[in-house]
Scaffold this active site. Structure first.
Site, PDB file in Angstrom:
ATOM      1  N   GLY A  24       0.840  -1.191   0.000  1.00 26.65           N
ATOM      2  CA  GLY A  24       0.000   0.000   0.000  1.00 26.65           C
ATOM      3  C   GLY A  24       0.874   1.239   0.000  1.00 26.65           C
ATOM      4  O   GLY A  24       2.023   1.188   0.448  1.00 26.65           O
TER       5      GLY A  24
ATOM      6  N   GLN B 208       3.066   9.983   1.215  1.00 32.08           N
ATOM      7  CA  GLN B 208       4.361   9.288   1.270  1.00 32.08           C
ATOM      8  C   GLN B 208       5.262   9.639   0.088  1.00 32.08           C
ATOM      9  O   GLN B 208       6.467   9.413   0.139  1.00 32.08           O
ATOM     10  CB  GLN B 208       4.152   7.770   1.320  1.00 32.08           C
ATOM     11  CG  GLN B 208       3.523   7.317   2.632  1.00 32.08           C
ATOM     12  CD  GLN B 208       3.362   5.818   2.658  1.00 32.08           C
ATOM     13  OE1 GLN B 208       2.418   5.286   2.089  1.00 32.08           O
ATOM     14  NE2 GLN B 208       4.289   5.121   3.291  1.00 32.08           N
TER      15      GLN B 208
ATOM     16  N   CYS C  87       5.766  -0.065   7.584  1.00 28.25           N
ATOM     17  CA  CYS C  87       5.409   1.071   6.737  1.00 28.25           C
ATOM     18  C   CYS C  87       6.630   1.447   5.904  1.00 28.25           C
ATOM     19  O   CYS C  87       7.746   1.481   6.422  1.00 28.25           O
ATOM     20  CB  CYS C  87       4.994   2.246   7.625  1.00 28.25           C
ATOM     21  SG  CYS C  87       4.561   3.734   6.695  1.00 28.25           S
ATOM     22  N   LEU C  88       6.408   1.751   4.627  1.00 25.43           N
ATOM     23  CA  LEU C  88       7.521   2.149   3.758  1.00 25.43           C
ATOM     24  C   LEU C  88       8.157   3.446   4.238  1.00 25.43           C
ATOM     25  O   LEU C  88       9.306   3.731   3.893  1.00 25.43           O
ATOM     26  CB  LEU C  88       7.033   2.307   2.308  1.00 25.43           C
ATOM     27  CG  LEU C  88       6.570   1.009   1.620  1.00 25.43           C
ATOM     28  CD1 LEU C  88       5.967   1.326   0.263  1.00 25.43           C
ATOM     29  CD2 LEU C  88       7.712   0.008   1.489  1.00 25.43           C
TER      30      LEU C  88
ATOM     31  N   HIS D 194      -4.549   1.418   7.363  1.00 28.00           N
ATOM     32  CA  HIS D 194      -3.199   1.994   7.442  1.00 28.00           C
ATOM     33  C   HIS D 194      -3.074   3.163   6.455  1.00 28.00           C
ATOM     34  O   HIS D 194      -2.542   4.223   6.800  1.00 28.00           O
ATOM     35  CB  HIS D 194      -2.182   0.886   7.133  1.00 28.00           C
ATOM     36  CG  HIS D 194      -0.747   1.308   7.134  1.00 28.00           C
ATOM     37  ND1 HIS D 194       0.165   0.855   8.060  1.00 28.00           N
ATOM     38  CD2 HIS D 194      -0.055   2.132   6.302  1.00 28.00           C
ATOM     39  CE1 HIS D 194       1.352   1.398   7.798  1.00 28.00           C
ATOM     40  NE2 HIS D 194       1.252   2.176   6.727  1.00 28.00           N
ATOM     41  N   GLU D 195      -3.584   2.973   5.233  1.00 27.28           N
ATOM     42  CA  GLU D 195      -3.476   4.038   4.224  1.00 27.28           C
ATOM     43  C   GLU D 195      -4.392   5.217   4.581  1.00 27.28           C
ATOM     44  O   GLU D 195      -4.014   6.373   4.406  1.00 27.28           O
ATOM     45  CB  GLU D 195      -3.804   3.503   2.826  1.00 27.28           C
ATOM     46  CG  GLU D 195      -2.912   2.349   2.351  1.00 27.28           C
ATOM     47  CD  GLU D 195      -1.430   2.554   2.598  1.00 27.28           C
ATOM     48  OE1 GLU D 195      -0.962   3.703   2.518  1.00 27.28           O
ATOM     49  OE2 GLU D 195      -0.739   1.563   2.891  1.00 27.28           O
TER      50      GLU D 195
ATOM     51  N   HIS E 254      -2.671   7.387   6.954  1.00 26.21           N
ATOM     52  CA  HIS E 254      -1.701   8.289   6.306  1.00 26.21           C
ATOM     53  C   HIS E 254      -2.389   9.575   5.842  1.00 26.21           C
ATOM     54  O   HIS E 254      -1.817  10.658   5.932  1.00 26.21           O
ATOM     55  CB  HIS E 254      -1.075   7.616   5.081  1.00 26.21           C
ATOM     56  CG  HIS E 254       0.125   6.767   5.392  1.00 26.21           C
ATOM     57  ND1 HIS E 254       1.254   7.273   5.995  1.00 26.21           N
ATOM     58  CD2 HIS E 254       0.384   5.458   5.165  1.00 26.21           C
ATOM     59  CE1 HIS E 254       2.157   6.302   6.128  1.00 26.21           C
ATOM     60  NE2 HIS E 254       1.654   5.193   5.637  1.00 26.21           N
TER      61      HIS E 254
HETATM   62 ZN   LIG Z   1       2.559   3.364   5.736  1.00 30.08          ZN
END
Ligand SMILES: [Zn+2]
Length: 169
Positions: A45, A50, A92-93, A134-135, A138
């Site tokens: 995701g 991000q 998380c990235l 999660h997204e 963000h």
């Molecule tokens: Zn994330």
């Protein structure tokens, strides 16, 4: 085009994103770039903040690219239903190298729009439910660490600050 992924500490990751007002070519380009960037980073995701864009858009593919049917892109999403509970490890990235267990609802329904402005609904359970939430977080300026309590949150934030000071973040 693959875009650089910002890490915890970048302002745009910690601010609420703005709704998309125009379903135009630049939105389509953003979504295409986000899909490429997500797959290049082996993520499941990715939210627009991000990649430094403060708009309410995310892409997700819980199969990690193994099944193209699983790829979704949602614009101006909202959670319209959330049920049950799950508590699984999350990463998380924007927080590479860190994971922890996060409690979340096990089933969610998200409504929003596709890239052309057509209304869509996505129902997810287990991993997909987790990714969707999660997204969505963000887009509200929250990372998974912000859902951790006390020491578990502090431990990660302290280590991130240390890496930042050392110029390794
Ligand atoms: Zn994330």
């Amino acid at each position: 085009m693959i875009r650089p992924i910002l890490r915890h500490g970048a302002d745009v990751l910690h601010l609420p994103a703005e709704p998309v007002a125009q379903f135009n070519q630049s939105l389509g380009d953003l979504i295409d770039d986000m899909i490429q960037t997500m797959y290049a980073a082996s993520g499941v995701g990715l939210a627009a903040p991000q990649v430094g864009v403060g708009l309410r858009v995310f892409v997700a593919d819980p199969s990690g690219g193994r099944s193209l049917d699983d790829l979704i892109a949602v614009v101006n999403p909202n959670i319209v239903r959330a049920e049950g509970t799950q508590r699984e490890e999350e990463g998380c990235l924007s927080l590479p190298g860190f994971t922890d267990h996060v409690a979340r609802p096990a089933n969610v329904v998200v409504s929003g729009y596709d890239r052309l402005g057509t209304e869509i609904k996505v129902q997810g359970e287990n991993l997909l439910a987790r990714v969707l939430q999660h997204e969505l977080d963000h887009l509200d300026g929250s990372l998974f660490v912000d859902r951790l309590q006390g020491l578990r949150r502090d431990r990660i934030v302290r280590r991130v600050r240390k890496l930042q000071r050392a110029g390794r973040w």
